[in-house]
Enzyme design. Structure first.
Site, mmCIF file in Angstrom:
data_model
loop_
_atom_site.group_PDB
_atom_site.id
_atom_site.type_symbol
_atom_site.label_atom_id
_atom_site.label_comp_id
_atom_site.label_asym_id
_atom_site.label_seq_id
_atom_site.Cartn_x
_atom_site.Cartn_y
_atom_site.Cartn_z
ATOM 1 N N ASP A 98 0.853 -1.178 0.000
ATOM 2 C CA ASP A 98 0.000 0.000 0.000
ATOM 3 C C ASP A 98 0.894 1.234 0.000
ATOM 4 O O ASP A 98 1.812 1.342 0.815
ATOM 5 C CB ASP A 98 -0.893 0.003 1.247
ATOM 6 C CG ASP A 98 -2.328 0.358 0.919
ATOM 7 O OD1 ASP A 98 -2.515 1.395 0.259
ATOM 8 O OD2 ASP A 98 -3.241 -0.383 1.302
ATOM 9 N N ASP A 198 -3.092 4.651 -2.346
ATOM 10 C CA ASP A 198 -4.189 5.183 -1.542
ATOM 11 C C ASP A 198 -4.587 6.584 -2.027
ATOM 12 O O ASP A 198 -3.714 7.440 -2.230
ATOM 13 C CB ASP A 198 -3.731 5.231 -0.076
ATOM 14 C CG ASP A 198 -4.839 5.588 0.882
ATOM 15 O OD1 ASP A 198 -5.829 4.847 0.941
ATOM 16 O OD2 ASP A 198 -4.704 6.611 1.583
ATOM 17 N N GLU A 240 -6.268 4.056 -6.095
ATOM 18 C CA GLU A 240 -7.583 4.274 -5.494
ATOM 19 C C GLU A 240 -8.041 5.668 -5.923
ATOM 20 O O GLU A 240 -7.464 6.673 -5.526
ATOM 21 C CB GLU A 240 -7.505 4.188 -3.968
ATOM 22 C CG GLU A 240 -8.883 4.325 -3.325
ATOM 23 C CD GLU A 240 -8.833 4.545 -1.820
ATOM 24 O OE1 GLU A 240 -9.814 4.186 -1.143
ATOM 25 O OE2 GLU A 240 -7.817 5.080 -1.321
ATOM 26 N N HIS A 314 -11.042 -3.395 2.607
ATOM 27 C CA HIS A 314 -11.021 -3.053 4.037
ATOM 28 C C HIS A 314 -11.924 -1.873 4.378
ATOM 29 O O HIS A 314 -12.164 -1.609 5.556
ATOM 30 C CB HIS A 314 -9.586 -2.749 4.465
ATOM 31 C CG HIS A 314 -9.019 -1.532 3.805
ATOM 32 N ND1 HIS A 314 -8.729 -1.502 2.458
ATOM 33 C CD2 HIS A 314 -8.692 -0.301 4.283
ATOM 34 C CE1 HIS A 314 -8.262 -0.306 2.146
ATOM 35 N NE2 HIS A 314 -8.231 0.440 3.235
ATOM 36 N N ASP A 315 -12.412 -1.154 3.360
ATOM 37 C CA ASP A 315 -13.281 0.002 3.592
ATOM 38 C C ASP A 315 -14.750 -0.284 3.288
ATOM 39 O O ASP A 315 -15.588 0.605 3.460
ATOM 40 C CB ASP A 315 -12.836 1.187 2.710
ATOM 41 C CG ASP A 315 -11.567 1.850 3.212
ATOM 42 O OD1 ASP A 315 -11.298 1.758 4.425
ATOM 43 O OD2 ASP A 315 -10.853 2.448 2.388
#
Length: 545
Positions: A98, A198, A240, A314-315
């Site tokens: 990440d 991210d 993302e 994860h979100d």
């Protein structure tokens, strides 16, 4: 289309804190991941996307990084990370890290220097503004409240689009970018194979113009990153990009653009919320719109870019609880959702636990939750006088902790995740839903995912075939074809619990049909024999000579 090494790959996201605890402290760790590499090899995945394991005070579960070169002690050591890369490589599994470069922790050395004085050499690494009376603008934080935080020491505000402990970096400063490229090179030299980036669409922001996403220099910075870092390694990257549309995705991923390999679209993930009100404002899924959005991405990027395919991360809440049926039809609906996604063009992402049909946690008490976004939302709405029952309904449905409950390995205490007390409760259904049981049962969701992943490796039509939506307005059925050379792949899925009629389109020739995969054990070998679909039924046929 120019072929890439990762085109036939399936990516598996690990949220380290919740995956597997090796030392009994209740927190998942890197040695715990190493212990489970054989499980991932059995599933058949090719790449692990590892959520942040860097040094962090853990205000936002590791997305607040205080040192990009060190590992958070909760997760292990740098030597553990090197061993993970090495052990994964032995199993032909790559590691995607990440990359969090929109912001750091307020405990990062750069920010600690930056806040010391207005003429500190690191001052311009972050975004500072004077203001006579209150915050410099009305920009709001994603995690509630103003995006500006007053700093007493120098009498100015700093900008944080997320937590106040996550000050935004100023990427317009070339020194900041050079530091970040050096860090990326460091990890690529260690043997990682790429990055999930991210909120990468924020790095070109122009705060004073209130331009947050898609700033005017965004693509210039991504091309610079590619030139200085990514082009020197055989990497795979995904950005993302909550703001991305199919048109802007071509800018990120198009041939000759030299930016990223793919992006995460959020368009399909917002179809069960009231427009413009945010994720907590619940409404029923608009199913025809879901088909339209997914199809637009499939057709727009065909031979012009590359799609990422996902339901979970994860979100996001668990997809089987969100758009499947996590009770009576948990197994068939989880398989249906997987089939619909994995038969499309792009790179599928599997989030830990998705492959065994893990469900939302459904907790009633806010003290059971750990996520800063969820907790802030709860207190904000309580202050506004919203009834607690209404607030908790939104949290149970959409809260990020639904995805963060510990992985359910077996029916031992805490699902085999830890011998200690887990940092967050294990879902109470772990005795029924766990990996040990799933591996043993040949008809399980796990084995269905295993087959889908294997089909992608074997069939070029799955990787490169052209997509066409069928029955676009049908209120219950998702159907589409993929075409490649002289073959046609037909995917038919009932998204709901009824029994809708289905008839093979007249133009389709199923005289040489082969049934590739189904979520029922007694499916007809020929699609022309089907008159109606069973609840959540999903079938894939290969038509051709």
């Amino acid at each position: 289309m120019e072929k890439a090494w990762w085109h036939k790959s399936t990516i598996y996201q690990i949220y380290p804190r919740s995956f597997n605890d090796s030392n009994g402290d209740g927190i998942g760790d890197i040695p715990g991941i190493i212990e489970k590499l054989d499980y991932l090899e059995l599933l058949g995945i090719d790449i692990i996307w590892l959520s942040p394991v860097y040094q962090s005070p853990n205000d936002d579960n590791g997305y607040d990084i205080s040192n990009y070169y060190e590992i958070m002690p909760d997760f292990g050591t740098l030597e553990d990370m090197e061993k993970l890369i090495e052990e994964a490589k032995k199993r032909d599994i790559h590691i995607m890290m990440d990359l969090v470069i929109n912001h750091t922790s307020d405990e990062h050395a750069w920010f600690e220097e930056s806040r010391k004085s207005k003429d500190n050499p690191y001052r311009d690494y972050y975004i500072w503004r004077e203001s006579g009376d209150g915050p410099p603008s009305d920009i709001q934080s994603v995690f509630s409240g103003s995006a500006w935080e007053w700093d007493e020491q120098t009498g100015e505000y700093y900008f944080h689009l997320f937590s106040k402990k996550q000050p935004d970096l100023n990427l317009h400063n070339p020194e900041v970018r050079e530091h970040l490229y050096k860090m990326m090179n460091y990890w690529l030299d260690k043997g990682v194979s790429g990055f999930r980036m991210d909120v990468i669409d924020l790095i070109g922001k122009e705060i004073d113009e209130k331009v947050l996403t898609d700033g005017p220099r965004l693509h210039e910075y991504l091309q610079e990153m590619n030139e200085k870092v990514l082009s020197h390694y055989p990497t795979v990257t995904v950005g993302e990009t909550p703001s991305a549309t199919p048109e802007t995705a071509k800018l990120y991923t198009g041939k000759g653009r030299n930016e990223l390999d793919m992006v995460f679209t959020f368009q399909h993930m917002s179809l069960d919320e009231r427009a413009g009100e945010g994720k907590w404002a619940l409404k029923e899924l608009d199913f025809p719109e879901l088909k339209r959005v997914l199809s637009e991405w499939q057709t727009s990027l065909f031979q012009k870019g590359w799609n990422s395919l996902y339901w979970n991360n994860h979100d996001q809440p668990r997809i089987v609880s969100r758009w499947g049926n996590d009770q009576e039809y948990r197994i068939v609906s989880a398989k249906m959702l997987a089939t619909v996604l994995h038969m499309m063009q792009g790179t599928p992402f599997v989030y830990q636990g998705e492959e065994i049909g893990m469900t939302n946690s459904n907790w009633d008490d806010i003290t059971q939750y750990r996520d800063i976004e969820t907790i802030n939302y709860f207190h904000e709405k309580k202050t506004e006088g919203v009834p607690e029952g209404e607030i908790m309904k939104s949290i149970r449905t959409k809260g990020r902790d639904n995805a963060r409950t510990p992985f359910q390995w077996n029916d031992d205490t805490h699902g085999g995740f830890t011998e200690g007390n887990p940092w967050i409760e294990v879902n109470s259904n772990y005795k029924k839903i766990n990996a040990k049981q799933a591996i043993k049962d040949q008809d399980s969701i796990f084995h269905h995912y295993q087959k889908l992943i294997a089909l992608r490796k074997r069939l070029d039509i799955l990787v490169y075939g052209e997509y066409e939506l069928l029955l676009g307005d049908h209120p219950e059925i998702m159907a589409y074809t993929r075409k490649w050379e002289d073959q046609t792949l037909l995917v038919v899925a009932n998204f709901y619990g009824g029994n809708p009629e289905f008839h093979l389109p007249e133009a389709a020739d199923d005289s040489h049909a082969k049934m590739l995969i189904s979520n029922y054990s007694d499916t007809s070998e020929r699609p022309s024999d089907i008159n109606s679909l069973r609840p959540y039924e999903a079938i894939v046929y290969l038509l051709g000579k």
